[in-house]
Design a protein around this motif. Sequence first.
Motif, PDB file in Angstrom:
ATOM      1  N   TRP A   1     -14.527  30.384  -3.458  1.00  0.00           N
ATOM      2  CA  TRP A   1     -14.535  29.114  -4.035  1.00  0.00           C
ATOM      3  C   TRP A   1     -14.318  28.039  -2.890  1.00  0.00           C
ATOM      4  CZ3 TRP A   1      -9.915  26.377  -6.531  1.00  0.00           C
ATOM      5  CH2 TRP A   1     -10.286  25.109  -7.215  1.00  0.00           C
ATOM      6  N   MET A   2     -13.508  28.501  -1.963  1.00  0.00           N
ATOM      7  CA  MET A   2     -12.920  27.649  -0.918  1.00  0.00           C
ATOM      8  C   MET A   2     -14.222  27.411   0.149  1.00  0.00           C
ATOM      9  SD  MET A   2      -9.149  28.676  -0.311  1.00  0.00           S
ATOM     10  CE  MET A   2      -8.975  27.385   1.468  1.00  0.00           C
ATOM     11  N   ARG A   3     -15.040  28.468   0.193  1.00  0.00           N
ATOM     12  CA  ARG A   3     -15.909  28.718   1.281  1.00  0.00           C
ATOM     13  C   ARG A   3     -16.944  27.897   0.686  1.00  0.00           C
ATOM     14  NH1 ARG A   3     -16.171  33.815   1.196  1.00  0.00           N
ATOM     15  NH2 ARG A   3     -14.932  34.247   2.966  1.00  0.00           N
TER      16      ARG A   3
ATOM     17  N   TRP B   1     -19.933  21.482   0.101  1.00  0.00           N
ATOM     18  CA  TRP B   1     -20.003  20.391  -0.890  1.00  0.00           C
ATOM     19  C   TRP B   1     -19.904  18.999  -0.290  1.00  0.00           C
ATOM     20  CZ3 TRP B   1     -16.621  22.898  -5.009  1.00  0.00           C
ATOM     21  CH2 TRP B   1     -17.164  24.162  -5.533  1.00  0.00           C
ATOM     22  N   THR B   2     -20.692  18.050  -0.871  1.00  0.00           N
ATOM     23  CA  THR B   2     -20.279  16.681  -0.338  1.00  0.00           C
ATOM     24  C   THR B   2     -18.893  16.207  -0.889  1.00  0.00           C
ATOM     25  OG1 THR B   2     -21.122  15.500  -2.596  1.00  0.00           O
ATOM     26  CG2 THR B   2     -22.754  16.099  -0.819  1.00  0.00           C
TER      27      THR B   2
ATOM     28  N   ASP C   1     -14.354  18.570  -8.110  1.00  0.00           N
ATOM     29  CA  ASP C   1     -13.907  19.885  -8.501  1.00  0.00           C
ATOM     30  C   ASP C   1     -12.463  19.871  -8.381  1.00  0.00           C
ATOM     31  OD1 ASP C   1     -14.266  22.860  -8.074  1.00  0.00           O
ATOM     32  OD2 ASP C   1     -13.035  22.414  -6.410  1.00  0.00           O
ATOM     33  N   ALA C   2     -11.898  18.794  -7.458  1.00  0.00           N
ATOM     34  CA  ALA C   2     -10.392  19.045  -7.380  1.00  0.00           C
ATOM     35  C   ALA C   2      -9.892  18.128  -8.567  1.00  0.00           C
ATOM     36  CB  ALA C   2     -10.132  17.729  -6.204  1.00  0.00           C
TER      37      ALA C   2
END
Length: 267
Positions: free
Chosen positions: A74-76, A81-82, A89-90
Amino acid sequence: MTFGEGMPMLDETIDDWGTARLTLNRPERHNAFNAELIAALEEAFTRLGQSGDVRAIVLAGNGKSFSAGADLDWMRAAAGWTEAENQADAMSLSNMLAAINDCPKPVIVVAHGHVTGGGVGLVACADMAVAIEGAQFRLSEVRLGLTPATISPFVLARIGAAARRWFLTAEAFTAEDAAAMGLVNETAIDEDAAEAMVAHWLAHIGQAAPGAVADAKRLALDFAAAEITEELREESARRIAARRVSEEGREGISAFLSKGKPSWVTE
């Protein structure tokens, strides 16, 4: 239990009394968050919080850890992403934490193993939390060039200025450290002792009126650290007046005066 393809990321059971148990179920990833698990948690806490069949919610984790924070895949993906996509997402993570923090039902967390990043956020959103000895907590974001921004409102509300050290050093801390700073309420030597602590809390919750519990939780959330103004005092008076004339309030006082037992108390 054997874990494999098709297993839910979040197990759910509800007993006859009304204890809902949610269990993070990605043990091969140390129950790390991805978008699907975040969505499942938000949905479950929102739904269970409104259910008349639920008196309390217990959150725990399968496997070796409670939650190791963000999933590496998920972090990768997020790195590509922009900024706008990352903000959206956050907000999904923040909305999930708010669903737990603001849930009208008492929320109990049992933390063990690795409790990292967003896992600490989950603990901070609980009303009561017990950590099993050997648990290792860490707010590790700065080591990755990030910050614990999304979880920070909930963590700061729980431990206040103590967060400054742990946010900046990203060093590990123990269950005993977590208890000393107020992140958890109790420590337990093993899983059985933790379950005994949960049972103790549930027994006391079972003596209380469900609606009053929800309103009392709202008091703690709304009035914490608030300036004591005339408006605040008026609002507190309004809330107790509403409770006194409520069905629960009338039943509870009547039962107390008659030395009886109100309907919400079950053996």
